[in-house]
Design a protein around this motif. Structure first.
Motif, PDB file in Angstrom:
ATOM      1  N   LYS A  63     -30.962  72.987  38.433  1.00  0.00           N
ATOM      2  CA  LYS A  63     -30.866  71.538  38.609  1.00  0.00           C
ATOM      3  C   LYS A  63     -31.635  71.088  39.850  1.00  0.00           C
ATOM      4  CE  LYS A  63     -27.516  67.917  39.499  1.00  0.00           C
ATOM      5  NZ  LYS A  63     -26.476  67.692  40.447  1.00  0.00           N
ATOM      6  N   ILE A  64     -31.506  71.840  40.925  1.00  0.00           N
ATOM      7  CA  ILE A  64     -32.176  71.472  42.172  1.00  0.00           C
ATOM      8  C   ILE A  64     -33.687  71.626  42.020  1.00  0.00           C
ATOM      9  CG2 ILE A  64     -32.443  72.069  44.613  1.00  0.00           C
ATOM     10  CD1 ILE A  64     -29.404  72.875  44.490  1.00  0.00           C
ATOM     11  N   VAL A  65     -34.125  72.709  41.373  1.00  0.00           N
ATOM     12  CA  VAL A  65     -35.562  72.903  41.129  1.00  0.00           C
ATOM     13  C   VAL A  65     -36.077  71.773  40.239  1.00  0.00           C
ATOM     14  CG1 VAL A  65     -37.277  74.404  40.022  1.00  0.00           C
ATOM     15  CG2 VAL A  65     -35.538  75.402  41.508  1.00  0.00           C
ATOM     16  N   LEU A  66     -35.294  71.395  39.212  1.00  0.00           N
ATOM     17  CA  LEU A  66     -35.681  70.298  38.324  1.00  0.00           C
ATOM     18  C   LEU A  66     -35.879  68.999  39.117  1.00  0.00           C
ATOM     19  CD1 LEU A  66     -34.681  69.446  34.834  1.00  0.00           C
ATOM     20  CD2 LEU A  66     -34.070  67.753  36.525  1.00  0.00           C
ATOM     21  N   GLU A  67     -34.940  68.667  39.994  1.00  0.00           N
ATOM     22  CA  GLU A  67     -35.048  67.449  40.802  1.00  0.00           C
ATOM     23  C   GLU A  67     -36.284  67.487  41.692  1.00  0.00           C
ATOM     24  OE1 GLU A  67     -31.332  67.240  42.886  1.00  0.00           O
ATOM     25  OE2 GLU A  67     -30.197  66.767  41.071  1.00  0.00           O
ATOM     26  N   LYS A 114     -51.955  60.449  35.503  1.00  0.00           N
ATOM     27  CA  LYS A 114     -51.256  60.078  34.272  1.00  0.00           C
ATOM     28  C   LYS A 114     -50.972  61.362  33.494  1.00  0.00           C
ATOM     29  CE  LYS A 114     -51.609  57.059  30.266  1.00  0.00           C
ATOM     30  NZ  LYS A 114     -50.227  56.669  30.296  1.00  0.00           N
ATOM     31  N   PHE A 115     -49.720  61.584  33.181  1.00  0.00           N
ATOM     32  CA  PHE A 115     -49.317  62.779  32.453  1.00  0.00           C
ATOM     33  C   PHE A 115     -49.237  62.490  30.962  1.00  0.00           C
ATOM     34  CE2 PHE A 115     -47.788  63.351  36.746  1.00  0.00           C
ATOM     35  CZ  PHE A 115     -48.172  64.642  37.027  1.00  0.00           C
ATOM     36  N   ILE A 116     -49.701  63.432  30.164  1.00  0.00           N
ATOM     37  CA  ILE A 116     -49.679  63.307  28.713  1.00  0.00           C
ATOM     38  C   ILE A 116     -48.245  63.486  28.194  1.00  0.00           C
ATOM     39  CG2 ILE A 116     -50.497  64.355  26.563  1.00  0.00           C
ATOM     40  CD1 ILE A 116     -53.078  65.070  28.163  1.00  0.00           C
ATOM     41  N   VAL A 117     -47.502  64.389  28.808  1.00  0.00           N
ATOM     42  CA  VAL A 117     -46.113  64.667  28.440  1.00  0.00           C
ATOM     43  C   VAL A 117     -45.209  63.903  29.415  1.00  0.00           C
ATOM     44  CG1 VAL A 117     -44.389  66.502  28.213  1.00  0.00           C
ATOM     45  CG2 VAL A 117     -46.759  66.947  27.568  1.00  0.00           C
ATOM     46  N   PRO A 118     -44.112  63.286  28.956  1.00  0.00           N
ATOM     47  CA  PRO A 118     -43.215  62.579  29.881  1.00  0.00           C
ATOM     48  C   PRO A 118     -42.688  63.494  30.993  1.00  0.00           C
ATOM     49  CG  PRO A 118     -42.667  62.049  27.614  1.00  0.00           C
ATOM     50  CD  PRO A 118     -43.683  63.164  27.569  1.00  0.00           C
ATOM     51  N   ILE A 119     -42.560  62.930  32.167  1.00  0.00           N
ATOM     52  CA  ILE A 119     -42.182  63.690  33.361  1.00  0.00           C
ATOM     53  C   ILE A 119     -40.849  64.419  33.198  1.00  0.00           C
ATOM     54  CG2 ILE A 119     -41.389  63.376  35.752  1.00  0.00           C
ATOM     55  CD1 ILE A 119     -43.770  61.451  36.105  1.00  0.00           C
ATOM     56  N   ASP A 120     -39.844  63.761  32.629  1.00  0.00           N
ATOM     57  CA  ASP A 120     -38.539  64.424  32.503  1.00  0.00           C
ATOM     58  C   ASP A 120     -38.605  65.635  31.582  1.00  0.00           C
ATOM     59  OD1 ASP A 120     -38.953  62.584  30.406  1.00  0.00           O
ATOM     60  OD2 ASP A 120     -36.801  62.297  30.095  1.00  0.00           O
ATOM     61  N   PHE A 170     -38.582  71.416  31.211  1.00  0.00           N
ATOM     62  CA  PHE A 170     -39.149  72.647  30.667  1.00  0.00           C
ATOM     63  C   PHE A 170     -39.375  73.671  31.783  1.00  0.00           C
ATOM     64  CE2 PHE A 170     -42.790  75.301  29.645  1.00  0.00           C
ATOM     65  CZ  PHE A 170     -42.410  75.824  28.424  1.00  0.00           C
ATOM     66  N   PHE A 171     -39.989  73.221  32.870  1.00  0.00           N
ATOM     67  CA  PHE A 171     -40.382  74.165  33.917  1.00  0.00           C
ATOM     68  C   PHE A 171     -39.235  74.666  34.778  1.00  0.00           C
ATOM     69  CE2 PHE A 171     -44.732  72.766  33.118  1.00  0.00           C
ATOM     70  CZ  PHE A 171     -45.350  73.998  33.120  1.00  0.00           C
ATOM     71  N   SER A 172     -38.250  73.826  35.043  1.00  0.00           N
ATOM     72  CA  SER A 172     -37.167  74.235  35.936  1.00  0.00           C
ATOM     73  C   SER A 172     -36.445  75.496  35.456  1.00  0.00           C
ATOM     74  CB  SER A 172     -36.184  73.082  36.128  1.00  0.00           C
ATOM     75  OG  SER A 172     -35.020  73.521  36.746  1.00  0.00           O
ATOM     76  N   PRO A 173     -35.859  75.497  34.239  1.00  0.00           N
ATOM     77  CA  PRO A 173     -35.183  76.722  33.804  1.00  0.00           C
ATOM     78  C   PRO A 173     -36.152  77.882  33.607  1.00  0.00           C
ATOM     79  CG  PRO A 173     -34.966  74.977  32.137  1.00  0.00           C
ATOM     80  CD  PRO A 173     -35.711  74.402  33.289  1.00  0.00           C
ATOM     81  N   ALA A 174     -37.382  77.566  33.181  1.00  0.00           N
ATOM     82  CA  ALA A 174     -38.371  78.640  32.964  1.00  0.00           C
ATOM     83  C   ALA A 174     -38.690  79.358  34.273  1.00  0.00           C
ATOM     84  CB  ALA A 174     -39.643  78.071  32.347  1.00  0.00           C
ATOM     85  N   LEU A 175     -38.909  78.597  35.344  1.00  0.00           N
ATOM     86  CA  LEU A 175     -39.239  79.211  36.634  1.00  0.00           C
ATOM     87  C   LEU A 175     -38.068  80.034  37.167  1.00  0.00           C
ATOM     88  CD1 LEU A 175     -41.110  76.293  38.465  1.00  0.00           C
ATOM     89  CD2 LEU A 175     -42.118  78.363  37.503  1.00  0.00           C
ATOM     90  N   VAL A 176     -36.871  79.442  37.117  1.00  0.00           N
ATOM     91  CA  VAL A 176     -35.690  80.132  37.671  1.00  0.00           C
ATOM     92  C   VAL A 176     -35.350  81.368  36.836  1.00  0.00           C
ATOM     93  CG1 VAL A 176     -33.222  79.908  38.187  1.00  0.00           C
ATOM     94  CG2 VAL A 176     -34.793  78.045  38.773  1.00  0.00           C
ATOM     95  N   TYR A 177     -35.361  81.235  35.512  1.00  0.00           N
ATOM     96  CA  TYR A 177     -35.036  82.370  34.641  1.00  0.00           C
ATOM     97  C   TYR A 177     -36.052  83.496  34.806  1.00  0.00           C
ATOM     98  CZ  TYR A 177     -34.055  85.190  30.529  1.00  0.00           C
ATOM     99  OH  TYR A 177     -33.769  86.244  29.715  1.00  0.00           O
ATOM    100  N   SER A 178     -37.338  83.152  34.801  1.00  0.00           N
ATOM    101  CA  SER A 178     -38.386  84.173  34.951  1.00  0.00           C
ATOM    102  C   SER A 178     -38.259  84.906  36.273  1.00  0.00           C
ATOM    103  CB  SER A 178     -39.779  83.532  34.870  1.00  0.00           C
ATOM    104  OG  SER A 178     -39.964  82.943  33.615  1.00  0.00           O
ATOM    105  N   ALA A 179     -37.988  84.144  37.329  1.00  0.00           N
ATOM    106  CA  ALA A 179     -37.832  84.765  38.650  1.00  0.00           C
ATOM    107  C   ALA A 179     -36.617  85.697  38.663  1.00  0.00           C
ATOM    108  CB  ALA A 179     -37.701  83.686  39.722  1.00  0.00           C
ATOM    109  N   GLY A 180     -35.519  85.261  38.044  1.00  0.00           N
ATOM    110  CA  GLY A 180     -34.314  86.091  37.992  1.00  0.00           C
ATOM    111  C   GLY A 180     -34.525  87.372  37.201  1.00  0.00           C
ATOM    112  N   GLU A 181     -35.193  87.265  36.055  1.00  0.00           N
ATOM    113  CA  GLU A 181     -35.488  88.442  35.233  1.00  0.00           C
ATOM    114  C   GLU A 181     -36.393  89.413  35.991  1.00  0.00           C
ATOM    115  OE1 GLU A 181     -34.575  89.470  31.876  1.00  0.00           O
ATOM    116  OE2 GLU A 181     -32.986  88.131  32.580  1.00  0.00           O
TER     117      GLU A 181
END
Length: 197
Positions: free
Chosen positions: A125-129, A144-150, A155-166
């Motif tokens: 959650k903190i990484v997402l914020e 200007k982002f093609i994909v909405p910011i949220d 997408f990236f927050s859990p991916a970064l944290v999970y990958s780092a944990g693994e």
């Protein structure tokens, strides 16, 4: 003593107490899971009375939130040294700093945090914020982002944290530099692109 000096002295006391309690929690996380740590353990370790703890925090979860936010804020300060027009570099730096911190504090993560879903959700959650805030800043600066910011941040927050944990749980057999390169490759492969207005 002026009111300003009194306020500064109180502020220093508050910061000192927060630091003592955060350091105590970090130390305890190298010995046992977050779920097994009690407020009394934190207070004993910090040599702070329980009533003092509860003047500053509602419970151990709020202290964990404060601790993780401070860690991510430090990562954020380092990551923000990248040019505002380069979000990809920002993600790479954020991921690299998270990996380096996990490597340096391996026991804290493997014993105290990684196997605790509420602690990991809080970190995500903190990484997402943090990511969302940076992306909104970039948007204000003309990107200007093609994909909405949220969606990008979600997408990236859990991916970064999970990958780092693994990576940490697999004994860091891949170097930090290689992990960051893989992160860059995935971003490119997913074609999460942005363009200047």
């Amino acid at each position: 003593m002026s009111n300003h000096e009194k306020n500064e002295k109180i502020d220093l006391r508050i910061r000192r107490t927060h630091k003592l309690l955060s350091n105590s929690l970090m130390s305890l996380l190298t010995e046992k899971s977050f779920e097994d740590i009690r407020v009394s353990d934190i207070c004993d370790q910090a040599m702070v009375h329980r009533t003092t703890f509860y003047k500053h925090f509602e419970d151990k979860y709020q202290l964990l939130d404060c601790l993780l936010r401070d860690l991510i804020e430090d990562f954020e300060k380092e990551s923000l040294k990248t040019p505002p027009h380069d979000p990809k570099q920002y993600y790479s730096n954020l991921f690299k700093l998270l990996l380096e911190h996990m490597c340096k504090n391996k026991k804290m993560y493997t014993i105290g945090l990684l196997n605790n879903s509420s602690a990991m959700k809080q970190l995500q959650k903190i990484v997402l914020e943090c990511i969302e805030y940076r992306l909104r800043n970039d948007e204000k600066n003309g990107i200007k982002f093609i994909v909405p910011i949220d969606i990008i941040a979600g997408f990236f927050s859990p991916a970064l944290v999970y990958s780092a944990g693994e990576w940490l749980e697999e004994d860091m057999i891949i170097s930090i530099e290689e992990m960051v390169k893989y992160c860059d490759t995935i971003v490119e492969a997913l074609q999460i692109r942005y363009k200047s207005v």
